[in-house]
Motif scaffolding. Sequence first.
Motif, PDB file in Angstrom:
ATOM      1  N   ARG A  33       0.842  -1.209   0.000  1.00 13.51           N
ATOM      2  CA  ARG A  33       0.000   0.000   0.000  1.00 13.51           C
ATOM      3  C   ARG A  33       0.871   1.250   0.000  1.00 13.51           C
ATOM      4  O   ARG A  33       0.620   2.195  -0.755  1.00 13.51           O
ATOM      5  CB  ARG A  33      -0.920  -0.020   1.218  1.00 13.51           C
ATOM      6  N   ALA A  34       1.903   1.277   0.832  1.00 15.28           N
ATOM      7  CA  ALA A  34       2.806   2.427   0.904  1.00 15.28           C
ATOM      8  C   ALA A  34       3.559   2.640  -0.411  1.00 15.28           C
ATOM      9  O   ALA A  34       3.875   3.776  -0.774  1.00 15.28           O
ATOM     10  CB  ALA A  34       3.793   2.249   2.056  1.00 15.28           C
ATOM     11  N   ALA A  35       3.825   1.548  -1.128  1.00 11.95           N
ATOM     12  CA  ALA A  35       4.542   1.658  -2.399  1.00 11.95           C
ATOM     13  C   ALA A  35       3.652   2.164  -3.530  1.00 11.95           C
ATOM     14  O   ALA A  35       4.153   2.710  -4.509  1.00 11.95           O
ATOM     15  CB  ALA A  35       5.127   0.296  -2.782  1.00 11.95           C
ATOM     16  N   LEU A  36       2.342   2.007  -3.388  1.00  7.10           N
ATOM     17  CA  LEU A  36       1.415   2.400  -4.455  1.00  7.10           C
ATOM     18  C   LEU A  36       0.653   3.687  -4.152  1.00  7.10           C
ATOM     19  O   LEU A  36       0.420   4.508  -5.045  1.00  7.10           O
ATOM     20  CB  LEU A  36       0.407   1.275  -4.715  1.00  7.10           C
ATOM     21  N   GLU A  37       0.244   3.853  -2.914  1.00  9.45           N
ATOM     22  CA  GLU A  37      -0.689   4.919  -2.534  1.00  9.45           C
ATOM     23  C   GLU A  37      -0.264   6.333  -2.930  1.00  9.45           C
ATOM     24  O   GLU A  37      -1.117   7.122  -3.355  1.00  9.45           O
ATOM     25  CB  GLU A  37      -0.960   4.846  -1.024  1.00  9.45           C
TER      26      GLU A  37
END
Length: 130
Positions: A33-37
């Motif tokens: 999530r942190a890599a995409l958000e």
Amino acid sequence: MTIGIDIDWCFASEVIPMAVTVAAGDARVAAVRAALEPFAWQSFTAELVCRRAVAAMDGGQAFPRPRGSRNRLSPQEECSGALVEVLNGCRWRSLTVGGLSQLLVGAAQEWHQEQVWFDIRLGLLLDGVG
């Protein structure tokens, strides 16, 4: 490699059965999530989303190199390819970033389990047991 998924993701007309269910609070889900958000990930290709997800799940730790020929794809590349197949099977851009992260982590976990069982079966066959 086909990955089955037992969670009813996507849409009623598009059920992806997944055998591996991953909690939303899983550290790998948070990493994906942190890599995409921070990005407009819906505009990314499936390949880019999957490469970012695999790198985030990897957490900087290298996957073990496959035995045999060095001409093979790396485990990260193989996993990413399997995840692309999963994404190509549904309208992933309509998912929330959290839902997409859970889907990718569950599919990667299932891919890894399939690889482990394949290695075990291959070892048994090579040993003459299977």
